[in-house]
Design a protein around this motif. Structure first.
Motif: not given
Ligand SMILES: [Fe+2]
Length: 134
Positions: A60-62, A75-77, A79-81, A117-119, A122-124
């Protein structure tokens, strides 16, 4: 022991926040099953149930990042990977060891801490970017 959803983890995009809350529920189900020493089959099912939700959140985020040309998408991708790799290692470790203590400690150290931490960061940041565009 549980991972707590708190209002300060809201990133302001409803669909993303809903997915995150579901993710926390599934992490808690796994902690519950693993610490209760339930059978391997049940634990494995809950691990897969959690992995499904991780993939749903990330896709969804991607999708949003691609659609709205988010400048920090790479960068966000990454972190997910990395998180998926970590989750895969944890699952394989569990398959090899079958120890619930190993799994519970791994979830706490590598899943709960990472998610919060990620939420929070990065998600914020992604949420703030999207809020201005949706
Ligand atoms: Fe994310």
């Amino acid at each position: 022991m549980t991972i707590q959803w708190t209002a300060d983890l809201v990133v302001g995009i409803n669909s993303i926040d809903t997915q995150h809350r579901e993710l926390f529920l599934r992490v808690n189900s796994l902690l519950d099953v693993a610490s209760g020493g339930n059978g391997n089959q049940k634990t494995k099912e809950v691990i897969l149930f959690l992995c499904d939700q991780v993939m749903a959140c990330f896709s969804l985020e991607e999708k949003f990042m691609a659609q709205y040309r988010y400048p920090l998408a790479n960068c966000h991708q990454v972190e997910h990977d990395r998180f998926i790799e970590d989750l895969t290692h944890l699952t394989h470790g569990y398959d090899a060891k079958g120890a619930s203590t190993y799994l519970v400690m791994g979830i706490q150290r590598r899943v709960c801490n990472w998610l919060i931490d990620h939420i929070d960061k990065s998600d914020r940041a992604l949420g703030n970017y999207l809020k201005a565009r949706l």
